[in-house]
Design a protein around this motif. Structure first.
Motif, short mmCIF file in Angstrom:
data_model
loop_
_atom_site.label_atom_id
_atom_site.label_comp_id
_atom_site.label_asym_id
_atom_site.label_seq_id
_atom_site.Cartn_x
_atom_site.Cartn_y
_atom_site.Cartn_z
N PRO A 272 4.91 3.88 -4.29
CA PRO A 272 4.56 5.21 -4.82
C PRO A 272 3.76 5.13 -6.12
CG PRO A 272 6.88 4.71 -5.21
CD PRO A 272 6.36 3.62 -4.35
N VAL A 273 2.69 5.89 -6.15
CA VAL A 273 1.83 6.00 -7.33
C VAL A 273 1.46 7.47 -7.48
CG1 VAL A 273 -0.43 5.46 -8.30
CG2 VAL A 273 0.91 3.66 -7.22
N GLY A 274 1.91 8.09 -8.55
CA GLY A 274 1.59 9.51 -8.75
C GLY A 274 2.15 10.40 -7.67
N GLY A 275 3.32 10.05 -7.15
CA GLY A 275 3.98 10.92 -6.19
C GLY A 275 3.56 10.75 -4.75
N GLN A 276 2.71 9.75 -4.46
CA GLN A 276 2.33 9.50 -3.07
C GLN A 276 2.01 8.01 -2.93
OE1 GLN A 276 -1.22 11.68 -2.04
NE2 GLN A 276 -2.45 10.75 -3.64
N PRO A 277 1.91 7.50 -1.69
CA PRO A 277 1.59 6.09 -1.52
C PRO A 277 0.26 5.72 -2.19
CG PRO A 277 2.32 7.04 0.55
CD PRO A 277 2.13 8.18 -0.40
N LEU A 278 0.20 4.54 -2.75
CA LEU A 278 -1.02 4.07 -3.41
C LEU A 278 -2.24 4.21 -2.50
CD1 LEU A 278 -2.61 2.56 -5.61
CD2 LEU A 278 -1.70 0.42 -4.69
N ILE A 279 -2.09 3.84 -1.24
CA ILE A 279 -3.22 3.87 -0.32
C ILE A 279 -3.73 5.28 -0.08
CG2 ILE A 279 -1.88 4.03 1.82
CD1 ILE A 279 -3.82 2.01 3.06
N ALA A 280 -2.87 6.28 -0.26
CA ALA A 280 -3.28 7.67 -0.01
C ALA A 280 -4.38 8.11 -0.98
CB ALA A 280 -2.08 8.60 -0.11
N TRP A 281 -4.38 7.56 -2.19
CA TRP A 281 -5.44 7.91 -3.14
C TRP A 281 -6.80 7.46 -2.61
CZ3 TRP A 281 -4.45 11.40 -6.59
CH2 TRP A 281 -3.16 11.55 -7.10
N HIS A 282 -6.85 6.27 -2.02
CA HIS A 282 -8.11 5.81 -1.44
C HIS A 282 -8.54 6.71 -0.29
CE1 HIS A 282 -8.39 2.31 -3.86
NE2 HIS A 282 -7.47 1.59 -3.24
N ILE A 283 -7.60 7.03 0.57
CA ILE A 283 -7.94 7.88 1.72
C ILE A 283 -8.49 9.22 1.24
CG2 ILE A 283 -7.01 9.10 3.72
CD1 ILE A 283 -4.93 6.83 3.97
N GLN A 284 -7.86 9.81 0.25
CA GLN A 284 -8.31 11.11 -0.25
C GLN A 284 -9.68 11.01 -0.92
OE1 GLN A 284 -4.94 12.01 -2.69
NE2 GLN A 284 -3.82 13.01 -1.05
N HIS A 285 -9.90 9.96 -1.70
CA HIS A 285 -11.20 9.81 -2.37
C HIS A 285 -12.31 9.54 -1.35
CE1 HIS A 285 -9.02 8.58 -6.35
NE2 HIS A 285 -9.04 9.89 -6.16
N LEU A 286 -12.01 8.74 -0.34
CA LEU A 286 -13.01 8.49 0.70
C LEU A 286 -13.29 9.76 1.50
CD1 LEU A 286 -11.72 5.00 1.89
CD2 LEU A 286 -13.98 5.45 0.89
N ALA A 287 -12.26 10.50 1.82
CA ALA A 287 -12.44 11.75 2.56
C ALA A 287 -13.31 12.72 1.78
CB ALA A 287 -11.09 12.38 2.88
N ALA A 288 -13.07 12.82 0.46
CA ALA A 288 -13.86 13.73 -0.37
C ALA A 288 -15.32 13.32 -0.41
CB ALA A 288 -13.29 13.77 -1.78
N ALA A 289 -15.60 12.02 -0.19
CA ALA A 289 -16.97 11.52 -0.21
C ALA A 289 -17.62 11.56 1.17
CB ALA A 289 -17.00 10.10 -0.76
N PRO B 11 0.80 -1.24 0.00
CA PRO B 11 0.00 0.00 0.00
C PRO B 11 0.83 1.28 0.00
CG PRO B 11 -0.87 -1.58 1.58
CD PRO B 11 0.45 -2.11 1.14
N LEU B 12 2.11 1.18 0.37
CA LEU B 12 2.95 2.38 0.41
C LEU B 12 3.79 2.55 -0.85
CD1 LEU B 12 4.27 2.50 4.09
CD2 LEU B 12 2.19 3.51 3.12
N GLY C 198 3.47 -3.57 8.90
CA GLY C 198 2.39 -2.67 9.27
C GLY C 198 2.84 -1.44 10.03
N ASP C 199 3.96 -1.56 10.77
CA ASP C 199 4.45 -0.39 11.50
C ASP C 199 4.83 0.73 10.55
OD1 ASP C 199 6.50 -2.04 10.53
OD2 ASP C 199 7.94 -1.33 12.03
N LYS C 200 5.28 0.37 9.34
CA LYS C 200 5.62 1.40 8.36
C LYS C 200 4.37 2.10 7.83
CE LYS C 200 10.07 -0.36 6.81
NZ LYS C 200 10.94 -0.67 5.65
N ILE C 201 3.28 1.36 7.71
CA ILE C 201 2.02 1.97 7.28
C ILE C 201 1.56 3.00 8.32
CG2 ILE C 201 -0.43 1.53 6.83
CD1 ILE C 201 0.38 -1.14 5.60
N GLU C 202 1.60 2.62 9.58
CA GLU C 202 1.17 3.54 10.63
C GLU C 202 2.09 4.75 10.72
OE1 GLU C 202 -0.05 2.09 14.39
OE2 GLU C 202 -0.71 0.13 13.63
#
Length: 233
Positions: free
Chosen positions: A27-44, A24-25, A57-61
């Motif tokens: 890089p995709v488009g200059g940020q972690p792949l998972i960050a796109w999901h977080i941003q899209h969910l936040a916008a919704a 999940p970390l 998992g400690d690196k994700i946190e």
């Protein structure tokens, strides 16, 4: 309404990239792949998001923190070893609560409008209607599909019924679907869904927009190119 991002997979097909970085970390488009999901969910409007993890998992946190930089609250469901999808969700239920929630695979890139799913999510009643899945056209690496979309909007566990499509990894679920799944034990999602489909408790819809399974280095490069096009000029 809450959401969950599945991020516990080892990412074997991505090795050696995932030997020291959880998938999940990557890089995709200059940020972690998972960050796109977080941003899209936040916008919704999904401000409470649960992320399960196992491998590194400690690196994700450490990377995502409490979610405040994205305008959300992140909670983590820690797994000693990956519990499969249903096991991971069942283990995270204390963090997800008693209301229906959205689940997103952490290793896909998509332009799904999560805000459009909110009415369907609210309609899951825990008895007659337990789940709603988003499906996509069968990709070359999965030509046979997963489930059949029927004319009435219900799903069949047999992809030969109706229109055979592939599960996108994006689903809306009522906690009751996982009532019989013990926490902290591995359990697969597909058999659970097929049982509910046989009872007519699962609906679905086809997503015609962007969906990419970021499961190989080649598809990671494709995702990176797509996401770079989403960045401000």
């Amino acid at each position: 309404m809450k959401a969950m991002i599945l991020a516990a997979g080892r990412g074997q097909r991505m090795r050696p990239l995932t030997d020291h970085t959880p998938k999940p970390l990557l890089p995709v488009g200059g940020q972690p792949l998972i960050a796109w999901h977080i941003q899209h969910l936040a916008a919704a409007g999904f401000s409470d998001i649960v992320i399960n993890h196992a491998w590194l998992g400690d690196k994700i946190e450490a990377t995502l923190g409490d979610g405040s930089r994205y305008g959300v609250r992140l909670a983590y469901s820690r797994e000693k070893s990956a519990l499969e999808t249903a096991g991971g969700i069942a283990t995270a239920l204390p963090l997800l609560g008693d209301s229906p929630f959205v689940v997103v695979n952490g290793d896909v890139l998509t332009d799904v409008d999560f805000s459009a799913l909110r009415p369907t999510l609210a309609a899951l009643d825990g008895t007659r209607h337990l789940a709603h899945l988003l499906l996509v056209a069968n990709p070359p690496h999965h030509p046979d599909g997963d489930f059949g979309l029927l004319a009435d909007g219900h799903l069949s566990g047999n992809a030969a019924d109706g229109i055979g499509l592939t599960f996108s990894g994006i689903g809306l679920y009522h906690p009751a679907l996982f009532a019989a799944i013990p926490p902290h034990q591995p359990a697969k999602l597909a058999p659970l869904l097929r049982e509910a489909m046989a009872r007519g408790q699962v609906s679905g819809a086809r997503h015609h927009g962007l969906w990419l399974d970021v499961g190989t280095p080649e598809r990671l490069a494709e995702a990176d190119a797509i996401a770079k096009g989403w960045l401000p000029a």
